[in-house]
Design a protein around this motif. Structure first.
Motif, mmCIF file in Angstrom:
data_model
loop_
_atom_site.group_PDB
_atom_site.id
_atom_site.type_symbol
_atom_site.label_atom_id
_atom_site.label_comp_id
_atom_site.label_asym_id
_atom_site.label_seq_id
_atom_site.Cartn_x
_atom_site.Cartn_y
_atom_site.Cartn_z
ATOM 1 N N UNK A 1 -7.788 -9.140 -30.098
ATOM 2 C CA UNK A 1 -6.917 -10.017 -28.799
ATOM 3 C C UNK A 1 -5.673 -9.576 -28.314
ATOM 4 N N UNK A 2 -4.854 -8.858 -29.383
ATOM 5 C CA UNK A 2 -3.811 -8.516 -28.967
ATOM 6 C C UNK A 2 -3.881 -7.494 -27.881
ATOM 7 N N UNK A 3 -4.890 -6.606 -27.852
ATOM 8 C CA UNK A 3 -4.776 -5.350 -27.100
ATOM 9 C C UNK A 3 -5.141 -6.107 -25.540
ATOM 10 N N UNK A 4 -5.721 -7.255 -25.256
ATOM 11 C CA UNK A 4 -5.923 -7.760 -23.997
ATOM 12 C C UNK A 4 -4.475 -7.646 -23.191
ATOM 13 N N UNK A 5 -4.877 -7.109 -22.204
ATOM 14 C CA UNK A 5 -3.726 -7.185 -21.024
ATOM 15 C C UNK A 5 -4.071 -7.529 -19.791
ATOM 16 N N UNK A 6 -2.864 -8.130 -19.031
ATOM 17 C CA UNK A 6 -3.117 -8.837 -17.719
ATOM 18 C C UNK A 6 -3.179 -7.765 -16.826
ATOM 19 N N UNK A 7 -3.118 -6.511 -16.915
ATOM 20 C CA UNK A 7 -3.511 -5.548 -15.855
ATOM 21 C C UNK A 7 -2.021 -5.319 -15.055
ATOM 22 N N UNK A 8 -2.470 -4.457 -14.081
ATOM 23 C CA UNK A 8 -1.013 -3.863 -13.215
ATOM 24 C C UNK A 8 -1.502 -4.590 -11.589
ATOM 25 N N UNK A 9 -0.470 -5.209 -11.199
ATOM 26 C CA UNK A 9 -0.751 -5.495 -9.767
ATOM 27 C C UNK A 9 0.416 -4.779 -8.728
ATOM 28 N N UNK A 10 0.205 -4.203 -8.045
ATOM 29 C CA UNK A 10 1.322 -3.556 -6.897
ATOM 30 C C UNK A 10 0.764 -4.060 -5.838
ATOM 31 N N UNK A 11 1.520 -3.419 -4.597
ATOM 32 C CA UNK A 11 1.294 -3.942 -3.255
ATOM 33 C C UNK A 11 -0.132 -3.178 -2.974
ATOM 34 N N UNK A 12 -0.924 -3.924 -2.583
ATOM 35 C CA UNK A 12 -2.234 -3.779 -2.068
ATOM 36 C C UNK A 12 -3.328 -3.168 -3.251
ATOM 37 N N UNK A 13 -3.034 -3.204 -4.616
ATOM 38 C CA UNK A 13 -3.992 -2.884 -5.503
ATOM 39 C C UNK A 13 -3.950 -3.619 -6.788
ATOM 40 N N UNK A 14 -4.843 -3.822 -7.557
ATOM 41 C CA UNK A 14 -4.901 -4.582 -9.106
ATOM 42 C C UNK A 14 -5.801 -3.544 -9.845
ATOM 43 N N UNK A 15 -5.263 -3.417 -11.060
ATOM 44 C CA UNK A 15 -6.097 -2.521 -12.232
ATOM 45 C C UNK A 15 -5.944 -3.163 -13.411
ATOM 46 N N UNK A 16 -7.138 -3.418 -14.034
ATOM 47 C CA UNK A 16 -6.882 -3.557 -15.710
ATOM 48 C C UNK A 16 -7.843 -2.920 -16.380
ATOM 49 N N UNK A 17 -7.240 -2.253 -17.204
ATOM 50 C CA UNK A 17 -8.115 -1.397 -18.362
ATOM 51 C C UNK A 17 -8.956 -2.040 -19.281
ATOM 52 N N UNK A 18 -8.413 -3.182 -19.732
ATOM 53 C CA UNK A 18 -9.190 -3.907 -20.603
ATOM 54 C C UNK A 18 -10.602 -4.344 -20.433
ATOM 55 N N UNK A 19 -10.355 -4.958 -19.067
ATOM 56 C CA UNK A 19 -11.686 -5.706 -18.375
ATOM 57 C C UNK A 19 -12.222 -4.530 -17.511
ATOM 58 N N UNK A 20 -11.609 -3.423 -17.399
ATOM 59 C CA UNK A 20 -12.476 -2.448 -16.645
ATOM 60 C C UNK A 20 -12.551 -2.531 -15.362
ATOM 61 N N UNK A 21 -11.611 -3.013 -14.630
ATOM 62 C CA UNK A 21 -12.150 -3.469 -13.172
ATOM 63 C C UNK A 21 -10.670 -3.203 -12.367
ATOM 64 N N UNK A 22 -10.794 -2.692 -11.320
ATOM 65 C CA UNK A 22 -9.788 -2.587 -10.338
ATOM 66 C C UNK A 22 -10.299 -3.079 -8.949
ATOM 67 N N UNK A 23 -9.406 -3.425 -7.886
ATOM 68 C CA UNK A 23 -9.882 -3.711 -6.501
ATOM 69 C C UNK A 23 -8.479 -3.244 -5.834
ATOM 70 N N UNK A 24 -8.774 -3.315 -4.348
ATOM 71 C CA UNK A 24 -7.816 -3.329 -3.542
ATOM 72 C C UNK A 24 -7.703 -4.504 -2.401
ATOM 73 N N UNK A 25 -6.309 -4.841 -1.994
ATOM 74 C CA UNK A 25 -6.188 -6.094 -1.096
ATOM 75 C C UNK A 25 -5.249 -5.447 -0.023
ATOM 76 N N UNK A 26 -5.325 -6.298 1.219
ATOM 77 C CA UNK A 26 -4.276 -5.784 2.333
ATOM 78 C C UNK A 26 -2.892 -5.548 1.726
ATOM 79 N N UNK A 27 -2.123 -4.449 1.948
ATOM 80 C CA UNK A 27 -0.565 -4.220 1.454
ATOM 81 C C UNK A 27 0.203 -5.286 2.102
ATOM 82 N N UNK A 28 -0.189 -5.900 3.240
ATOM 83 C CA UNK A 28 0.465 -6.894 3.692
ATOM 84 C C UNK A 28 0.709 -8.277 3.112
ATOM 85 N N UNK A 29 -0.453 -8.645 2.278
ATOM 86 C CA UNK A 29 -0.573 -9.819 1.621
ATOM 87 C C UNK A 29 0.590 -9.997 0.554
ATOM 88 N N UNK A 30 0.749 -11.050 0.307
ATOM 89 C CA UNK A 30 1.523 -11.775 -0.882
ATOM 90 C C UNK A 30 0.687 -11.523 -1.997
#
Length: 262
Positions: free
Chosen positions: A74-103
């Motif tokens: 459980x210590x290896x669980x990560x919150x993932x990385x959120x950047x302008x327009x994208x999210x990636x999480x290796x632990x859950x093996x998921x990624x997605x994109x959203x509009x860069x102008x979004x909050x």
């Protein structure tokens, strides 16, 4: 309360509603399980093995070792990385994109929103406060992306990802189980929602259970939320997509199409 403020407040409550809902139902299921299932069940599953003291001790040690490994993992669980327009999480093996102008909010920002809305949800109900606190301790706030700031006067489409640690002993075996617990909480607390029948949908190559709810926002406006849930690595992994009309639904559909599960 004006419609914009009402809608904005509704958006702020999305996260805490979901995590509190499943917690309350699972607590009840867990209590029933503890009453009906003997504590010796795990140690006595191998009927072909002699019931000697040494064997029981060995099984106990193995169980403790297994639990320790789960805790370590459980210590290896990560919150993932959120950047302008994208999210990636290796632990859950998921990624997605959203509009860069979004909050967007990271885990810390989402935690602040949770704390701010928990008091409004629980009020003076001590039992509900305890349910929320317990659920928060097991919940990973992963992503919150929205067209407008949640504390502003406008409401628009948004995308959220959260995950909560669950157990078979708590009666949560599928995403549908988790969503049913969520719905029960909402119905029991008389939230002004309308619910559609549960369905399944494939997103990014993974089948997820779906609960759709709608809310009358006034002046003929309707807020729709799609709750998607599946079980990944012992967590109920959830997407919550919010939209208001065909235009904002199209934006959400674009985000859903960008989702990829490894």
């Amino acid at each position: 309360m004006s419609i914009p403020k009402k809608a904005s407040f509704f958006a702020m409550l999305i996260m805490i509603l979901l995590v509190a809902a499943a917690c309350g139902n699972k607590a009840d299921n867990n209590a029933k399980t503890n009453e009906s299932v003997p504590t010796e069940t795990t140690a006595g599953t191998d009927t072909d093995t002699a019931k000697t003291e040494d064997t029981e001790n060995t099984e106990s040690l193995e169980a403790s070792s297994s639990e320790s490994k789960v805790a370590d993992n459980s210590k290896d669980v990560e919150l993932g990385t959120t950047e302008q327009g994208s999210y990636n999480n290796d632990y859950f093996g998921v990624s997605l994109k959203f509009p860069e102008a979004w909050e967007f909010q990271d885990g810390d920002g989402m935690n602040e929103l949770t704390s701010a809305s928990s008091e409004a949800i629980a009020g003076d109900d001590e039992t509900k406060k305890k349910q929320i606190e317990l659920s928060q301790a097991k919940t990973l706030n992963l992503l919150m992306a929205s067209q407008y700031p949640l504390d502003g006067g406008q409401v628009g489409p948004s995308a959220m990802a959260i995950a909560e640690k669950v157990s078979l002993l708590q009666g949560i075996r599928t995403g549908k189980d988790y969503l049913e617990a969520t719905k029960k909480f909402m119905v029991d607390n008389q939230f002004p929602y309308e619910y559609k029948e549960f369905t399944t949908e494939t997103i990014g190559g993974k089948e997820m259970d779906l609960m759709q709810i709608t809310m009358d926002a006034g002046n003929g406006s309707t807020i729709t939320q799609d709750y998607y849930s599946t079980i990944i690595e012992g967590y109920a992994f959830n997407f919550i997509f919010t939209y208001l009309d065909d235009k904002t639904k199209a934006e959400i559909d674009t985000i859903k199409k960008s989702v990829q599960f490894k």
